[in-house]
Design an enzyme around this catalytic site. Structure first.
Site, PDB file in Angstrom:
ATOM      1  N   HIS A 119       0.649  16.339 -26.876  1.00  9.35           N
ATOM      2  CA  HIS A 119       0.528  14.945 -26.448  1.00  9.35           C
ATOM      3  C   HIS A 119      -0.763  14.283 -26.915  1.00  9.35           C
ATOM      4  O   HIS A 119      -0.857  13.065 -26.924  1.00  9.35           O
ATOM      5  CB  HIS A 119       0.633  14.846 -24.922  1.00  9.35           C
ATOM      6  CG  HIS A 119       2.044  15.006 -24.411  1.00  9.35           C
ATOM      7  ND1 HIS A 119       2.782  16.152 -24.639  1.00  9.35           N
ATOM      8  CD2 HIS A 119       2.857  14.171 -23.709  1.00  9.35           C
ATOM      9  CE1 HIS A 119       3.979  16.014 -24.074  1.00  9.35           C
ATOM     10  NE2 HIS A 119       4.051  14.817 -23.510  1.00  9.35           N
ATOM     11  N   GLU A 157      -4.077  17.568 -11.894  1.00  7.50           N
ATOM     12  CA  GLU A 157      -4.435  17.865 -13.282  1.00  7.50           C
ATOM     13  C   GLU A 157      -5.931  18.111 -13.470  1.00  7.50           C
ATOM     14  O   GLU A 157      -6.585  17.484 -14.305  1.00  7.50           O
ATOM     15  CB  GLU A 157      -3.963  16.734 -14.205  1.00  7.50           C
ATOM     16  CG  GLU A 157      -3.935  17.153 -15.669  1.00  7.50           C
ATOM     17  CD  GLU A 157      -3.317  16.119 -16.606  1.00  7.50           C
ATOM     18  OE1 GLU A 157      -2.100  15.920 -16.527  1.00  7.50           O
ATOM     19  OE2 GLU A 157      -4.061  15.542 -17.382  1.00  7.50           O
ATOM     20  N   LYS A 189       7.697  23.420 -14.436  1.00 11.97           N
ATOM     21  CA  LYS A 189       6.859  22.311 -13.964  1.00 11.97           C
ATOM     22  C   LYS A 189       6.484  22.512 -12.494  1.00 11.97           C
ATOM     23  O   LYS A 189       5.364  22.213 -12.072  1.00 11.97           O
ATOM     24  CB  LYS A 189       7.585  20.977 -14.176  1.00 11.97           C
ATOM     25  CG  LYS A 189       6.649  19.816 -13.991  1.00 11.97           C
ATOM     26  CD  LYS A 189       6.961  18.615 -14.819  1.00 11.97           C
ATOM     27  CE  LYS A 189       5.869  17.576 -14.572  1.00 11.97           C
ATOM     28  NZ  LYS A 189       6.092  16.321 -15.230  1.00 11.97           N
ATOM     29  N   GLU A 221      10.385  17.731 -25.193  1.00  8.36           N
ATOM     30  CA  GLU A 221       9.667  18.145 -23.980  1.00  8.36           C
ATOM     31  C   GLU A 221      10.124  19.538 -23.527  1.00  8.36           C
ATOM     32  O   GLU A 221       9.342  20.333 -23.021  1.00  8.36           O
ATOM     33  CB  GLU A 221       9.874  17.134 -22.844  1.00  8.36           C
ATOM     34  CG  GLU A 221       9.199  15.781 -23.056  1.00  8.36           C
ATOM     35  CD  GLU A 221       7.663  15.819 -22.929  1.00  8.36           C
ATOM     36  OE1 GLU A 221       7.092  16.862 -22.581  1.00  8.36           O
ATOM     37  OE2 GLU A 221       7.040  14.772 -23.199  1.00  8.36           O
ATOM     38  N   HIS A 256       0.606  11.107 -28.309  1.00  7.21           N
ATOM     39  CA  HIS A 256       0.438   9.815 -27.627  1.00  7.21           C
ATOM     40  C   HIS A 256      -0.197   8.788 -28.555  1.00  7.21           C
ATOM     41  O   HIS A 256       0.155   7.604 -28.523  1.00  7.21           O
ATOM     42  CB  HIS A 256      -0.441   9.977 -26.382  1.00  7.21           C
ATOM     43  CG  HIS A 256       0.350  10.172 -25.121  1.00  7.21           C
ATOM     44  ND1 HIS A 256      -0.212  10.571 -23.931  1.00  7.21           N
ATOM     45  CD2 HIS A 256       1.671  10.008 -24.874  1.00  7.21           C
ATOM     46  CE1 HIS A 256       0.735  10.664 -23.015  1.00  7.21           C
ATOM     47  NE2 HIS A 256       1.879  10.326 -23.556  1.00  7.21           N
ATOM     48  N   ASN A 273       0.270  18.943 -21.462  1.00  5.22           N
ATOM     49  CA  ASN A 273      -0.127  17.959 -22.485  1.00  5.22           C
ATOM     50  C   ASN A 273      -0.033  18.525 -23.906  1.00  5.22           C
ATOM     51  O   ASN A 273      -0.450  17.859 -24.851  1.00  5.22           O
ATOM     52  CB  ASN A 273      -1.577  17.495 -22.232  1.00  5.22           C
ATOM     53  CG  ASN A 273      -1.687  16.736 -20.926  1.00  5.22           C
ATOM     54  OD1 ASN A 273      -0.700  16.185 -20.453  1.00  5.22           O
ATOM     55  ND2 ASN A 273      -2.868  16.719 -20.335  1.00  5.22           N
ATOM     56  N   HIS A 298       9.166   8.795 -27.473  1.00  3.79           N
ATOM     57  CA  HIS A 298       8.129   9.682 -26.963  1.00  3.79           C
ATOM     58  C   HIS A 298       8.264  11.096 -27.526  1.00  3.79           C
ATOM     59  O   HIS A 298       7.303  11.685 -28.030  1.00  3.79           O
ATOM     60  CB  HIS A 298       8.197   9.696 -25.430  1.00  3.79           C
ATOM     61  CG  HIS A 298       7.217  10.615 -24.791  1.00  3.79           C
ATOM     62  ND1 HIS A 298       5.857  10.398 -24.832  1.00  3.79           N
ATOM     63  CD2 HIS A 298       7.381  11.775 -24.109  1.00  3.79           C
ATOM     64  CE1 HIS A 298       5.239  11.373 -24.209  1.00  3.79           C
ATOM     65  NE2 HIS A 298       6.132  12.233 -23.754  1.00  3.79           N
ATOM     66  N   ARG A 358       0.815  -1.231   0.000  1.00  2.00           N
ATOM     67  CA  ARG A 358       0.000   0.000   0.000  1.00  2.00           C
ATOM     68  C   ARG A 358       0.844   1.275   0.000  1.00  2.00           C
ATOM     69  O   ARG A 358       0.370   2.342   0.371  1.00  2.00           O
ATOM     70  CB  ARG A 358      -0.972   0.030   1.178  1.00  2.00           C
ATOM     71  CG  ARG A 358      -1.913  -1.146   1.201  1.00  2.00           C
ATOM     72  CD  ARG A 358      -3.179  -0.843   1.957  1.00  2.00           C
ATOM     73  NE  ARG A 358      -4.070  -1.983   1.912  1.00  2.00           N
ATOM     74  CZ  ARG A 358      -4.120  -2.944   2.823  1.00  2.00           C
ATOM     75  NH1 ARG A 358      -3.327  -2.877   3.885  1.00  2.00           N
ATOM     76  NH2 ARG A 358      -4.953  -3.943   2.688  1.00  2.00           N
ATOM     77  N   LYS A 367       3.442  11.706 -11.204  1.00  2.00           N
ATOM     78  CA  LYS A 367       2.583  10.830 -12.014  1.00  2.00           C
ATOM     79  C   LYS A 367       3.276   9.475 -12.155  1.00  2.00           C
ATOM     80  O   LYS A 367       4.453   9.423 -12.526  1.00  2.00           O
ATOM     81  CB  LYS A 367       2.377  11.418 -13.414  1.00  2.00           C
ATOM     82  CG  LYS A 367       1.300  12.474 -13.499  1.00  2.00           C
ATOM     83  CD  LYS A 367       1.056  12.833 -14.951  1.00  2.00           C
ATOM     84  CE  LYS A 367      -0.018  13.892 -15.112  1.00  2.00           C
ATOM     85  NZ  LYS A 367      -0.195  14.311 -16.527  1.00  2.00           N
ATOM     86  N   ARG A 398      -2.575  21.927 -15.076  1.00  2.00           N
ATOM     87  CA  ARG A 398      -1.508  20.972 -15.430  1.00  2.00           C
ATOM     88  C   ARG A 398      -1.670  20.451 -16.861  1.00  2.00           C
ATOM     89  O   ARG A 398      -0.721  19.958 -17.456  1.00  2.00           O
ATOM     90  CB  ARG A 398      -1.476  19.819 -14.415  1.00  2.00           C
ATOM     91  CG  ARG A 398      -0.272  18.908 -14.596  1.00  2.00           C
ATOM     92  CD  ARG A 398      -0.039  17.968 -13.435  1.00  2.00           C
ATOM     93  NE  ARG A 398       1.090  17.098 -13.696  1.00  2.00           N
ATOM     94  CZ  ARG A 398       1.674  16.323 -12.795  1.00  2.00           C
ATOM     95  NH1 ARG A 398       1.212  16.327 -11.542  1.00  2.00           N
ATOM     96  NH2 ARG A 398       2.692  15.555 -13.110  1.00  2.00           N
TER      97      ARG A 398
HETATM   98  N1  GLY Z   1       4.215  14.835 -18.199  1.00  2.00           N
HETATM   99  C1  GLY Z   1       3.101  15.670 -17.981  1.00  2.00           C
HETATM  100  C2  GLY Z   1       2.814  15.892 -16.550  1.00  2.00           C
HETATM  101  O1  GLY Z   1       3.612  15.566 -15.684  1.00  2.00           O
HETATM  102  O2  GLY Z   1       1.765  16.385 -16.247  1.00  2.00           O
END
Ligand code: GLY
Length: 372
Positions: A252, A241, A231, A186, A256, A249, A272, A122, A144, A245
């Site tokens: 993306h 998000e 960031k 990025e 993606h 994206n 990526h 957990r 994330k 946030r």
């Molecule tokens: N890679 C995008 C984020 O961390 O929100």
């Protein structure tokens, strides 16, 4: 706490240490935070085990007895099956609630390792030591964690923050040129959505120079510091998000889907950043259509991206397939494709809804550019 080396930026209560000598602070941090009382586990992929582990070990005494957990390199390893295998290996090696997981690698290692740490008993502590440029400027920071399901990226995961992130640019010397380029996508994304001044400074560097900056170069450290700071500002205001946030994206939504689609093809999947560069070209075009981006800004950015990044395989027949994959993306909502677009560099707009025809036109625009 005694002073640890490197610049420190705190993201969601997680200190991020950045600098050439940060590895010399890892042991002190682990001791001061009383981490790893029931053993330390290092997650590495085949490449980072071979090329990066020795630099970490040279700088760490506390990790001398760590158990090494190894995965294959690449996105294909980021699965629930790999996570289950790692949980079993940790159980067999006696890992407890007070064990520490150290993720040594790129975005796959930190996404998967964070997921494994979040699930094991957990939740155990983990730290990220990103070795790729994608990891250092993005994936390893912000909490994330995820695994892929089938070809769909990052569909299952948790927000679960590391205890610390140590960003050492020296690792970048071990990185193949294509992976360095992937990380630059990025960085360009962060500049386009968050820092018009940084975007202008990037444009002063011809693409080949930017893509071959050596690890100790001042501009590379500036790029890393700026993107980590950016960031930091975003994640501290919207960790989960809900809205802000989503600016991260940019590129993306289609990127993606291109990346997922490439997993169906034989051979190595798209990197990526290469997919994100293609996605940004589409998003810049959509920005001229939907959010008033000046066409000359689009042209400059598009040219820079086309010069820097290889074309992604996409043909007119695959547009439906790409949109089918996009329909599963968590960024989209009730049948609408939701994009982060720009009104100008540094001025992103989130949740811009685009219909199928608009998305198809953007992908066609991309195909026309890379084929023309
Ligand atoms: N890679 C995008 C984020 O961390 O929100």
């Amino acid at each position: 706490m005694k002073k640890l080396s490197g610049r420190i930026i705190t993201i969601e209560r997680t200190p991020v240490f950045l600098g050439q000598d940060v590895l010399s602070s890892v042991d002190r941090f682990i001791r001061q935070m009383h981490l790893g009382r029931e053993g330390i586990f290092i997650l590495a992929d085949k490449n980072t085990r071979k090329h990066c582990l020795s630099l970490l070990m040279e700088n760490s005494g506390v990790m001398a007895d760590a158990v090494i957990l190894e995965i294959e390199g690449g996105e294909g390893a980021k699965t629930l099956a790999t996570a289950e295998r790692l949980w079993n290996e940790m159980l067999e090696a006696g890992a407890g609630r007070n064990s520490l997981l150290v993720n040594l690698g790129g975005g796959v290692v930190s996404d998967l390792g964070g997921f494994v740490a979040a699930g094991y008993k957990r939740g155990i502590s983990y730290i990220n030591i990103p070795t790729s440029l994608v990891g250092q400027c993005d994936a390893a920071i912000g909490g994330k964690t995820s695994v892929n399901t089938g070809i769909l990226k990052n569909q299952v995961g948790f927000f679960y923050s590391p205890k610390a992130v140590f960003i050492c640019p020296r690792f970048l010397a071990t990185l193949p040129a294509a992976h360095f380029r992937s990380g630059m996508a990025e960085i360009i994304k962060c500049a386009l959505v968050g820092d018009a001044g940084l975007w202008r400074r990037i444009l002063h560097h011809p693409v080949p120079g930017l893509l071959s900056l050596p690890p100790g170069h001042r501009f590379l450290e500036e790029l890393l510091t700026s993107t980590v700071n950016f960031k930091n500002r975003i994640v501290n205001r919207d960790y989960r998000e809900q809205k802000l946030r989503k600016v991260l994206n940019f590129g993306h939504t289609i990127g993606h889907a291109l990346e997922s689609r490439s997993l169906l093809d034989p051979g190595a999947p798209l990197l990526h950043g290469d997919a994100v560069a293609a996605g940004m070209i589409c998003a810049l075009f959509l920005s001229t259509q939907k959010t008033g981006l000046d066409p000359s800004v689009n042209e400059t950015a598009r040219k820079y991206l086309v010069d820097g990044f290889p074309p992604c395989k996409a043909d007119l027949d695959s547009i439906d397939r790409i949109m089918e994959i996009m329909a599963h993306d968590k960024k989209n909502f009730r049948g609408k494709f939701l994009f982060t677009l720009l009104s100008a560099p540094g001025y992103p707009l989130t949740n811009i809804s685009c219909d199928r025809d608009e998305v198809a036109a953007a992908i066609q625009y991309y195909i026309g550019i890379v084929e023309g």
